[in-house]
Design a protein around this motif. Sequence first.
Motif, PDB file in Angstrom:
ATOM      1  N   LYS A   1      78.170  48.707 -31.615  1.00 52.15           N
ATOM      2  CA  LYS A   1      76.834  48.579 -31.047  1.00 52.15           C
ATOM      3  C   LYS A   1      75.940  47.837 -32.034  1.00 52.15           C
ATOM      4  O   LYS A   1      76.005  48.046 -33.238  1.00 52.15           O
ATOM      5  N   ARG A   2      75.092  46.980 -31.513  1.00 54.58           N
ATOM      6  CA  ARG A   2      74.197  46.200 -32.343  1.00 54.58           C
ATOM      7  C   ARG A   2      72.798  46.215 -31.722  1.00 54.58           C
ATOM      8  O   ARG A   2      72.636  46.488 -30.537  1.00 54.58           O
ATOM      9  N   VAL A   3      71.811  45.942 -32.545  1.00 56.08           N
ATOM     10  CA  VAL A   3      70.437  45.836 -32.078  1.00 56.08           C
ATOM     11  C   VAL A   3      69.943  44.425 -32.384  1.00 56.08           C
ATOM     12  O   VAL A   3      70.342  43.808 -33.373  1.00 56.08           O
ATOM     13  N   VAL A   4      69.117  43.921 -31.491  1.00 55.06           N
ATOM     14  CA  VAL A   4      68.552  42.577 -31.651  1.00 55.06           C
ATOM     15  C   VAL A   4      67.102  42.737 -32.095  1.00 55.06           C
ATOM     16  O   VAL A   4      66.302  43.380 -31.409  1.00 55.06           O
ATOM     17  N   ILE A   5      66.763  42.157 -33.238  1.00 50.15           N
ATOM     18  CA  ILE A   5      65.443  42.334 -33.848  1.00 50.15           C
ATOM     19  C   ILE A   5      64.815  40.968 -34.076  1.00 50.15           C
ATOM     20  O   ILE A   5      65.480  40.027 -34.524  1.00 50.15           O
ATOM     21  N   ASP A   6      63.522  40.856 -33.775  1.00 52.98           N
ATOM     22  CA  ASP A   6      62.759  39.637 -34.040  1.00 52.98           C
ATOM     23  C   ASP A   6      61.929  39.868 -35.302  1.00 52.98           C
ATOM     24  O   ASP A   6      61.011  40.695 -35.314  1.00 52.98           O
ATOM     25  N   VAL A   7      62.272  39.152 -36.361  1.00 51.75           N
ATOM     26  CA  VAL A   7      61.543  39.276 -37.632  1.00 51.75           C
ATOM     27  C   VAL A   7      60.649  38.059 -37.776  1.00 51.75           C
ATOM     28  O   VAL A   7      61.114  36.916 -37.723  1.00 51.75           O
ATOM     29  N   SER A   8      59.353  38.301 -37.933  1.00 51.02           N
ATOM     30  CA  SER A   8      58.399  37.199 -38.063  1.00 51.02           C
ATOM     31  C   SER A   8      57.440  37.497 -39.197  1.00 51.02           C
ATOM     32  O   SER A   8      57.437  38.588 -39.777  1.00 51.02           O
ATOM     33  N   GLY A   9      56.618  36.517 -39.507  1.00 56.00           N
ATOM     34  CA  GLY A   9      55.651  36.695 -40.580  1.00 56.00           C
ATOM     35  C   GLY A   9      56.141  36.059 -41.864  1.00 56.00           C
ATOM     36  O   GLY A   9      56.853  35.046 -41.860  1.00 56.00           O
TER      37      GLY A   9
END
Length: 220
Positions: free
Chosen positions: A73-81
């Motif tokens: 299982k994996r999670v999709v993360i949006d990293v910004s900044g």
Amino acid sequence: MQLRCGLEPKTLAALTVVLVVAAVLAAQHFWSGRPQPVSAPETVREEVAATGSAREPQPSPGPPPPAAASPAKRVVIDVSGKVRSPGVHRLPAGSRVTDALRAAGGVKPGADLTGLNRARVLVDGEQVVVGLPAPPGQVAPGGGAAGPGVGGPGPAGAPVSLSTATMEQLDTLPGVGPVLAQHIIDYRTEHGGYRSVDELREVNGIGERRFADIEPRVRP
């Protein structure tokens, strides 16, 4: 025999009969005394057959078939900044904010990490904003708000949404600490959100005085 032994015919005949009878008896005794094969009774034979079949070695079962490998299982993360490689990253389930920062190449020098809980467990689809205020009202799956609750406090004076705020956001309210913030989130989870600010009165640990301090700073 008659001439040599001087036996009379009657005596000779009687002797002959005695010898014949003795020979017949001897032959009969020999015949009855011979060894004969003896067969086991049917009940004993059936029991022996059943015992023999029960003792036959049973084929040992083979090793169980290998379980089908389930994809991790994996999670999709949006990293910004203020990170070196902002964008969407896929991480193993159970990863934390610090893992997302590492996947994004690390934090740029001078980035303000105040209010960023790097030990928090990530949820699929959320956005981690580093060093910048995130767009207000942006919600991550699982009831937490991405943006201000992740990257730091929201714009000054903006009310905190009780239905989407994270524990970090709630912790900025007057008189609210980690324990009370968790009570607010628990009430939200149990009742499916807040329909009005007055529902805060029903949260364990919020009295009239504390409610008066919090009310101007929050919205449903």
